[in-house]
Design a protein around this motif. Structure first.
Motif, PDB file in Angstrom:
ATOM      1  N   SER A 186       0.811  -1.221   0.000  1.00  0.00           N
ATOM      2  CA  SER A 186       0.000   0.000   0.000  1.00  0.00           C
ATOM      3  C   SER A 186       0.842   1.268   0.000  1.00  0.00           C
ATOM      4  O   SER A 186       0.334   2.357  -0.254  1.00  0.00           O
ATOM      5  CB  SER A 186      -0.938   0.007   1.213  1.00  0.00           C
ATOM      6  N   LEU A 187       2.133   1.139   0.289  1.00  0.00           N
ATOM      7  CA  LEU A 187       3.002   2.317   0.247  1.00  0.00           C
ATOM      8  C   LEU A 187       3.063   2.918  -1.149  1.00  0.00           C
ATOM      9  O   LEU A 187       3.448   4.077  -1.323  1.00  0.00           O
ATOM     10  CB  LEU A 187       4.413   1.945   0.713  1.00  0.00           C
ATOM     11  N   SER A 188       2.684   2.142  -2.131  1.00  0.00           N
ATOM     12  CA  SER A 188       2.693   2.668  -3.505  1.00  0.00           C
ATOM     13  C   SER A 188       1.689   3.794  -3.696  1.00  0.00           C
ATOM     14  O   SER A 188       1.775   4.551  -4.665  1.00  0.00           O
ATOM     15  CB  SER A 188       2.400   1.535  -4.503  1.00  0.00           C
ATOM     16  N   TYR A 189       0.743   3.937  -2.778  1.00  0.00           N
ATOM     17  CA  TYR A 189      -0.224   5.036  -2.865  1.00  0.00           C
ATOM     18  C   TYR A 189       0.417   6.375  -2.499  1.00  0.00           C
ATOM     19  O   TYR A 189      -0.100   7.429  -2.845  1.00  0.00           O
ATOM     20  CB  TYR A 189      -1.407   4.795  -1.922  1.00  0.00           C
ATOM     21  N   PHE A 190       1.525   6.316  -1.774  1.00  0.00           N
ATOM     22  CA  PHE A 190       2.100   7.532  -1.190  1.00  0.00           C
ATOM     23  C   PHE A 190       3.444   7.841  -1.835  1.00  0.00           C
ATOM     24  O   PHE A 190       4.506   7.520  -1.298  1.00  0.00           O
ATOM     25  CB  PHE A 190       2.245   7.368   0.326  1.00  0.00           C
ATOM     26  N   HIS A 191       3.393   8.496  -2.976  1.00  0.00           N
ATOM     27  CA  HIS A 191       4.604   8.739  -3.768  1.00  0.00           C
ATOM     28  C   HIS A 191       5.533   9.775  -3.137  1.00  0.00           C
ATOM     29  O   HIS A 191       6.700   9.871  -3.514  1.00  0.00           O
ATOM     30  CB  HIS A 191       4.214   9.185  -5.180  1.00  0.00           C
ATOM     31  N   ARG A 192       5.029  10.539  -2.181  1.00  0.00           N
ATOM     32  CA  ARG A 192       5.848  11.580  -1.554  1.00  0.00           C
ATOM     33  C   ARG A 192       6.318  11.200  -0.151  1.00  0.00           C
ATOM     34  O   ARG A 192       6.996  11.985   0.510  1.00  0.00           O
ATOM     35  CB  ARG A 192       5.053  12.893  -1.482  1.00  0.00           C
ATOM     36  N   LEU A 193       5.964  10.009   0.297  1.00  0.00           N
ATOM     37  CA  LEU A 193       6.270   9.621   1.665  1.00  0.00           C
ATOM     38  C   LEU A 193       7.775   9.560   1.920  1.00  0.00           C
ATOM     39  O   LEU A 193       8.519   8.949   1.160  1.00  0.00           O
ATOM     40  CB  LEU A 193       5.659   8.254   1.960  1.00  0.00           C
ATOM     41  N   GLN A 194       8.206  10.221   2.995  1.00  0.00           N
ATOM     42  CA  GLN A 194       9.615  10.236   3.378  1.00  0.00           C
ATOM     43  C   GLN A 194       9.847   9.575   4.732  1.00  0.00           C
ATOM     44  O   GLN A 194      10.918   9.024   4.982  1.00  0.00           O
ATOM     45  CB  GLN A 194      10.129  11.678   3.411  1.00  0.00           C
ATOM     46  N   ILE A 195       8.872   9.653   5.621  1.00  0.00           N
ATOM     47  CA  ILE A 195       9.023   9.082   6.953  1.00  0.00           C
ATOM     48  C   ILE A 195       7.829   8.184   7.255  1.00  0.00           C
ATOM     49  O   ILE A 195       6.680   8.614   7.183  1.00  0.00           O
ATOM     50  CB  ILE A 195       9.112  10.187   8.031  1.00  0.00           C
ATOM     51  N   LEU A 196       8.139   6.931   7.582  1.00  0.00           N
ATOM     52  CA  LEU A 196       7.129   5.973   8.017  1.00  0.00           C
ATOM     53  C   LEU A 196       7.582   5.401   9.349  1.00  0.00           C
ATOM     54  O   LEU A 196       8.610   4.740   9.433  1.00  0.00           O
ATOM     55  CB  LEU A 196       6.962   4.850   6.992  1.00  0.00           C
ATOM     56  N   ASP A 197       6.824   5.676  10.399  1.00  0.00           N
ATOM     57  CA  ASP A 197       7.193   5.227  11.741  1.00  0.00           C
ATOM     58  C   ASP A 197       6.233   4.124  12.190  1.00  0.00           C
ATOM     59  O   ASP A 197       5.057   4.376  12.456  1.00  0.00           O
ATOM     60  CB  ASP A 197       7.135   6.408  12.710  1.00  0.00           C
ATOM     61  N   LEU A 198       6.754   2.898  12.268  1.00  0.00           N
ATOM     62  CA  LEU A 198       5.974   1.746  12.721  1.00  0.00           C
ATOM     63  C   LEU A 198       6.567   1.150  14.000  1.00  0.00           C
ATOM     64  O   LEU A 198       6.299  -0.005  14.330  1.00  0.00           O
ATOM     65  CB  LEU A 198       5.947   0.677  11.624  1.00  0.00           C
ATOM     66  N   SER A 199       7.343   1.930  14.694  1.00  0.00           N
ATOM     67  CA  SER A 199       8.017   1.434  15.889  1.00  0.00           C
ATOM     68  C   SER A 199       7.008   1.066  16.979  1.00  0.00           C
ATOM     69  O   SER A 199       5.891   1.577  17.028  1.00  0.00           O
ATOM     70  CB  SER A 199       8.994   2.481  16.423  1.00  0.00           C
ATOM     71  N   TYR A 200       7.430   0.143  17.838  1.00  0.00           N
ATOM     72  CA  TYR A 200       6.625  -0.294  18.978  1.00  0.00           C
ATOM     73  C   TYR A 200       5.266  -0.856  18.557  1.00  0.00           C
ATOM     74  O   TYR A 200       4.213  -0.501  19.086  1.00  0.00           O
ATOM     75  CB  TYR A 200       6.458   0.834  20.003  1.00  0.00           C
TER      76      TYR A 200
END
Length: 267
Positions: free
Chosen positions: A233-247
């Motif tokens: 699904s990250l393909s929807y977000f072409h401008r994404l620079q930071i993805l925080d999935l910690s914890y």
């Protein structure tokens, strides 16, 4: 409470140049700030228009931690036409009316954290429709409100660039079998920063990803209960620079090698 224009000795009216409002907002070199002091005397009070007579030049207003039990209707701050920053945190603000804050045509930052009183009450309106009537609002903080139900099914804004929505209950709003809130953030068309950490999310429904704003550069989903993430699904977000999935409790990163993200920073 004594009106502002009758007893100004209880308040501080100062000029400062070292205010940090948000990464998006750079205040003027001489930013007018108003802070309500003597707070121990201000519990279960209401906000009225007359309280602000004579303070029309105020740009920053801090009314946090005053126990205000108020349902803004779009008139309370009409004597403050230059307000760009409003802090109503740690109160009991009731967002019952669509036209709340509509008089603040220059408002850019609105802080409503820790106003959970009415969001925890059943049988009352839990309304976020006000957002569409604040024309240039860029930063909205709705964190620490325990939001588990909303009258509003979609938030609307063409100006908001940052939404802090931590410590709420998106895990309840996005429960399996309920499509009511899947487009909650879809119409925040200018949104670039979304923080939904600490929301008791066990699983984000697959079709929610495609309904998130497409201009996101920063998406934070930390401190939830997720065991899986739809990497494709990250393909929807072409401008994404930071993805925080910690914890979280993620164990599967299959497919991440096929995802293309501009300057990614995954955590």
């Amino acid at each position: 409470m004594t009106k502002l224009n009758k007893d100004k000795s209880r308040y501080r009216y100062i000029q400062r140049s070292d205010i940090s409002i948000s990464s998006y907002i750079k205040p003027p070199s001489k930013h007018l700030i108003f802070e309500l002091s003597d707070k121990e005397q201000c519990f279960n009070l209401f906000i009225s228009q007359k309280q602000f007579e004579g303070y029309g030049d105020i740009a920053c207003l801090n009314l946090s931690s005053n126990g205000f039990s108020a349902a803004p209707n779009g008139t309370e701050f009409s004597l403050l036409p230059n307000l760009t920053y409003l802090d109503l945190s740690f109160n009991k603000i009731d967002l019952a009316y669509d036209n709340a804050f509509q008089e603040l045509k220059k408002l850019e930052v609105l802080d409503l954290i820790w106003n959970a009183h009415y969001f925890k009450s059943f049988g009352v309106t839990h309304n976020l429709n006000f957002l569409k009537h604040v024309p240039i609002l860029r930063v909205l903080n709705m964190s620490h409100n325990s939001i588990s139900t909303l009258t509003t099914k979609q938030m609307h804004s063409r100006s908001s660039a940052e939404l802090q929505f931590t410590h709420n209950k998106l895990g309840t709003l996005w429960k399996v079998g309920d499509d009511s809130y899947k487009t909650l953030f879809t119409n925040l068309t200018n949104l670039t920063v979304l923080d939904i950490s600490w929301n008791d999310i066990e699983k984000i429904p697959g079709d929610v990803y495609e309904k998130l704003p497409r201009n996101l550069t920063e998406l934070r989903i930390s401190n939830n209960k997720m065991t899986d993430f739809s990497w494709d699904s990250l393909s929807y977000f072409h401008r994404l620079q930071i993805l925080d999935l910690s914890y979280n409790s993620l164990s599967n990163i299959a497919g991440i090698e096929t995802v293309t993200v501009t300057k990614p920073c995954l955590s």
